[in-house]
Design an enzyme around this catalytic site. Structure first.
Site, PDB file in Angstrom:
ATOM      1  N   ARG A  51       1.187  -1.550  -0.047  1.00 57.93           N
ATOM      2  CA  ARG A  51       0.260  -0.236   0.213  1.00 57.93           C
ATOM      3  C   ARG A  51       0.738   1.490   0.178  1.00 57.93           C
ATOM      4  NH1 ARG A  51      -2.692  -3.038   1.559  1.00 57.93           N
ATOM      5  NH2 ARG A  51      -0.678  -4.400   2.468  1.00 57.93           N
ATOM      6  N   ARG A 101      11.093   3.793   3.322  1.00 59.35           N
ATOM      7  CA  ARG A 101      10.857   2.664   4.908  1.00 59.35           C
ATOM      8  C   ARG A 101      12.126   2.274   4.565  1.00 59.35           C
ATOM      9  NH1 ARG A 101       5.775  -0.632   4.662  1.00 59.35           N
ATOM     10  NH2 ARG A 101       4.672   0.501   5.492  1.00 59.35           N
TER      11      ARG A 101
END
Ligand code: CP
Length: 306
Positions: A51, A101
């Site tokens: 996502r 990330r």
């Protein structure tokens, strides 16, 4: 250079503005279709994601910009030992904004300190996930019409869950919030968050291991996954992974306007039979993620240009 590492880097007024922009994008997508023309987003994902990475990429494409990046550490020179600092100095030569990330807490801050373009923390270990929190706030606002006067149940892995930690920080700034912490003993919310956030800000909260007892009181139920990747011991993971499974029977006593959320991915903690319940909001939440990230990219690029 303005970056976003922690949700608390944004004032409440800025969060309100981002929610208003996201709602305007939802209503008038054509108005924004060329807003980021000739701008590039770099998505640097050292840890798996569906996502967050793809919603960032969809967000930039829908703003008329383009995207470069990698989706795993072993697809980058990190596999050869390159530091995060050198990676983002390099990417600053190619792109206008970074979404990153990384499995290590603090990696996003190191990136922001070394990049010459804005860095958005797309999750750093068990620490923060501020764009998930923007997503969650936008979802709650669109479902409930407010971010105040809500009883919010947080269920599952409250110890390692960075989405929960960020959401508690964000909600604790609004009035009339009551938090219900639902977890096994071993996965309770860390004491420092209870002390430094909930107690310090005078947010009423209760702790329980009993999801069914808590359900009737809730306006929001935020389910989370027990995260295998955060455990040192596989036996502990296997013992705890199915602590809570939300199913239609458990929802019989819930409010008719309960909003069921989950940052996803889900494993077993919400039965697929719940997906057809009108109170299930987790796929609407996925869509809100794209609009929240569009609003954030616009804001940070605008600030970087002045
Ligand atoms: N909610 C979330 O962060 O999902 P991904 O891990 O798929 O990005």
């Amino acid at each position: 250079m303005r970056s976003l590492i922690d949700i608390l880097d944004l004032s409440m007024e800025e969060i309100d503005e981002l929610i208003a922009t996201a709602c305007d994008i939802i209503d008038n997508p054509d108005k924004y279709a060329e807003s980021c023309k000739r701008k590039k987003l770099a998505t640097l994902f050292f840890e798996p994601s569906t996502r967050t990475r793809l919603s960032f990429e969809a967000a930039m494409l829908e703003l008329g910009g383009s995207v470069i990046g990698f989706s795993a550490a072993n697809n980058s020179s990190a596999a050869k030992g390159e530091s995060v600092a050198d990676t983002v100095k390099t990417i600053s030569c190619y792109a206008d904004i970074i979404a990153m990330r990384h499995p290590k807490e603090g990696a996003a801050l190191v990136a922001a300190q070394n990049a010459s373009i804005p860095v958005i923390n797309a999750g750093d270990g068990g620490h923060c996930h501020p764009t998930q929190t923007l997503t969650d706030l936008l979802t709650i606002y669109r479902e409930k019409g407010r971010l105040t006067d809500l009883t919010v149940g947080l269920c599952g892995d409250l110890k390692f869950g960075r989405t929960v930690h960020s959401l508690i920080n964000a909600l604790s700034r609004y009035t009339g919030i009551h938090i219900v912490l639902i977890s096994p003993e071993e996965l309770k919310l860390p004491s420092y968050i209870k002390k430094d956030v909930l107690q310090k800000k005078g947010i009423p909260y209760t702790q329980t291991t009993d999801l069914e007892a808590a359900i009737p009181t809730l306006d929001i139920l935020y389910m989370t996954r027990v995260q295998r990747e955060r455990f040192f011991n596989e036996e502990d993971y296997l013992r705890l992974k199915d602590s809570y499974i939300l199913d239609p029977k458990k929802l019989e006593t819930a409010k008719p306007d309960l909003c069921i959320m989950h940052p996803l991915p889900r494993v077993n903690e919400i039965s697929v039979a719940v997906d057809d319940d009108p109170r299930a909001c987790y796929f609407k939440q996925v869509l809100c993620g794209k609009y929240a990230r569009m609003a954030l990219i616009l804001k940070l690029l605008k600030e970087a240009s002045v």
